[in-house]
Motif scaffolding. Structure first.
Motif, short mmCIF file in Angstrom:
data_model
loop_
_atom_site.label_atom_id
_atom_site.label_comp_id
_atom_site.label_asym_id
_atom_site.label_seq_id
_atom_site.Cartn_x
_atom_site.Cartn_y
_atom_site.Cartn_z
N ARG A 161 -8.64 14.93 8.31
CA ARG A 161 -7.91 13.79 7.72
C ARG A 161 -6.41 13.92 8.00
O ARG A 161 -5.91 15.02 8.17
CB ARG A 161 -8.13 13.76 6.20
CG ARG A 161 -9.51 13.30 5.83
CD ARG A 161 -9.75 13.25 4.34
NE ARG A 161 -11.11 12.77 4.09
CZ ARG A 161 -11.47 11.51 4.10
NH1 ARG A 161 -10.55 10.57 4.31
NH2 ARG A 161 -12.71 11.15 3.88
N CYS A 162 -5.72 12.79 8.00
CA CYS A 162 -4.26 12.82 8.11
C CYS A 162 -3.68 13.46 6.85
O CYS A 162 -4.15 13.17 5.74
CB CYS A 162 -3.72 11.40 8.29
SG CYS A 162 -1.93 11.30 8.14
N ARG A 163 -2.65 14.31 6.98
CA ARG A 163 -2.10 15.02 5.83
C ARG A 163 -1.46 14.08 4.82
O ARG A 163 -1.49 14.31 3.62
CB ARG A 163 -1.02 16.01 6.30
CG ARG A 163 -1.52 17.42 6.47
CD ARG A 163 -0.37 18.37 6.78
NE ARG A 163 0.70 17.75 7.53
CZ ARG A 163 1.96 17.73 7.11
NH1 ARG A 163 2.31 18.25 5.97
NH2 ARG A 163 2.90 17.16 7.86
N THR A 164 -0.87 12.98 5.28
CA THR A 164 -0.16 12.10 4.35
C THR A 164 -1.00 10.90 3.91
O THR A 164 -1.13 10.64 2.72
CB THR A 164 1.18 11.62 4.95
OG1 THR A 164 0.97 11.36 6.33
CG2 THR A 164 2.23 12.68 4.81
N CYS A 165 -1.58 10.16 4.86
CA CYS A 165 -2.29 8.94 4.45
C CYS A 165 -3.78 9.18 4.21
O CYS A 165 -4.49 8.29 3.75
CB CYS A 165 -2.10 7.82 5.48
SG CYS A 165 -3.03 8.05 6.99
N LYS A 166 -4.26 10.39 4.53
CA LYS A 166 -5.66 10.79 4.26
C LYS A 166 -6.69 9.99 5.06
O LYS A 166 -7.88 10.02 4.76
CB LYS A 166 -6.02 10.69 2.76
CG LYS A 166 -5.12 11.50 1.85
CD LYS A 166 -5.31 12.99 2.07
CE LYS A 166 -4.29 13.81 1.27
NZ LYS A 166 -4.08 15.14 1.84
N ARG A 185 0.99 10.42 17.29
CA ARG A 185 1.20 9.87 15.96
C ARG A 185 -0.15 9.67 15.28
O ARG A 185 -1.18 9.59 15.94
CB ARG A 185 1.88 8.49 16.04
CG ARG A 185 3.30 8.54 16.54
CD ARG A 185 3.77 7.14 16.91
NE ARG A 185 5.15 7.16 17.41
CZ ARG A 185 6.22 7.11 16.62
NH1 ARG A 185 6.09 6.99 15.32
NH2 ARG A 185 7.42 7.15 17.15
N CYS A 186 -0.11 9.57 13.92
CA CYS A 186 -1.32 9.23 13.19
C CYS A 186 -1.65 7.77 13.50
O CYS A 186 -0.77 6.90 13.46
CB CYS A 186 -1.12 9.41 11.69
SG CYS A 186 -2.46 8.71 10.70
N ARG A 187 -2.92 7.49 13.83
CA ARG A 187 -3.32 6.13 14.17
C ARG A 187 -3.22 5.19 12.97
O ARG A 187 -3.08 3.99 13.11
CB ARG A 187 -4.77 6.13 14.68
CG ARG A 187 -4.91 6.64 16.10
CD ARG A 187 -4.37 5.62 17.07
NE ARG A 187 -4.42 6.13 18.44
CZ ARG A 187 -3.67 5.65 19.43
NH1 ARG A 187 -2.81 4.69 19.19
NH2 ARG A 187 -3.77 6.13 20.64
N ALA A 188 -3.35 5.75 11.75
CA ALA A 188 -3.38 4.91 10.55
C ALA A 188 -1.96 4.63 10.02
O ALA A 188 -1.61 3.49 9.77
CB ALA A 188 -4.24 5.55 9.48
N CYS A 189 -1.14 5.68 9.85
CA CYS A 189 0.16 5.47 9.21
C CYS A 189 1.33 5.58 10.18
O CYS A 189 2.49 5.41 9.79
CB CYS A 189 0.36 6.44 8.03
SG CYS A 189 0.47 8.17 8.53
N ASP A 190 1.05 5.87 11.46
CA ASP A 190 2.06 5.92 12.51
C ASP A 190 3.09 7.03 12.31
O ASP A 190 4.14 7.05 12.92
CB ASP A 190 2.78 4.56 12.68
CG ASP A 190 3.30 4.38 14.10
OD1 ASP A 190 2.58 4.76 15.04
OD2 ASP A 190 4.43 3.91 14.27
ZN LIG Z 1 -1.71 9.06 8.61
#
Ligand SMILES: [Zn+2]
Length: 255
Positions: free
Chosen positions: A63-68, A38-43
């Protein structure tokens, strides 16, 4: 290249990816096997094309595709290291020790990834290095086992002595017991004659890393600067092992 060699080099990318994820979870005291990434920032759960080694990180520019949220470079670096270990094995190791050599490299990569995050070297992984070393010894040159067993005992004893003396003289910890266990396990691979070059490479690389860290953080290097020594012992051990099997003439014909 044989199909086994190609397999090891490609598998190295996936093994590196798994090591980076497992080291991250170990550092956060989560279960080692936690299901999907999972993304560490937005899960958000990552989909398959975000889990392709190196490529996904480059395509998303880190970067994460959704939360950047920025994704650190440890994943692609560990993936490349996993593959580089296999390439080094293919270049140096004769066919009868190739798989054991690459497995050693991957275990050492896992130890380094965990030590850099937590200053810990898990006993289970150190034991794995020792067990593989005993296996390699028995399978390839069983007659030399006393030199290798001596390497294990002296390697452990040497750093144990440094650890205890440092604590007595300075009143605080300098080396961890894991460092002694790792050098002992590597002593089973490189034998007693390989210990000095392992320590030389480890010390030089460790000092270089500490200096570059202090330059980047523009802080003076002091005796209390914490550095992980395990990754540099691992690097020295793998390099000396590769030289011993790849160029025995440089190691006095010993291997
Ligand atoms: Zn994210």
């Amino acid at each position: 290249m044989t199909s086994l060699e190609i397999f090891l080099v490609l598998a190295g990318l996936l093994i590196g990816s798994g090591i980076d994820a497992a080291a991250d979870r170990f550092a956060r005291e989560e279960s080692w096997i936690r299901g999907r990434s999972r993304c560490r920032a937005c899960d958000r759960r990552l989909v398959w094309f975000e889990l392709i080694p190196v490529f996904s990180w480059l395509a998303a520019r880190g970067r994460c595709r959704t939360c950047k949220a920025p994704i650190g470079g440890s994943a692609p670096l560990t993936e490349l290291a996993g593959s580089a270990i296999a390439i080094a094995g293919v270049l140096c190791a004769p066919p009868d020790t190739l798989v054991l050599t690459v497995l050693l490299g991957w275990l050492l990569l896992a130890l380094a990834a965990i030590d850099l995050r937590t200053y810990l070297l898990p006993d289970a992984l150190n034991a794995g290095v020792l067990a593989l070393g005993i296996l390699m010894d028995a399978a390839t040159h069983p007659g030399d086992w006393p030199l290798h067993a001596a390497g294990a005992v002296i390697g452990y004893g040497l750093l144990w002595l440094v650890e205890v003396m440092y604590r007595r003289l300075r009143g605080r910890d300098g080396l961890g017991r894991g460092d002694a266990k790792l050098l002992g396990a590597l002593g089973m691979w490189v034998g007693v004659t390989g210990l000095a070059p392992v320590l030389l490479i480890a010390s030089l690389a460790g000092i270089a890393a500490a200096l570059s860290m202090s330059i980047r953080q523009s802080s003076a290097l002091s005796a209390t600067t914490a550095i992980a020594f395990g990754p540099w012992i691992a690097l020295g051990g793998f390099a000396v092992w590769l030289i011993q099997i790849g160029a025995p003439e440089f190691s006095g014909g010993f291997y």
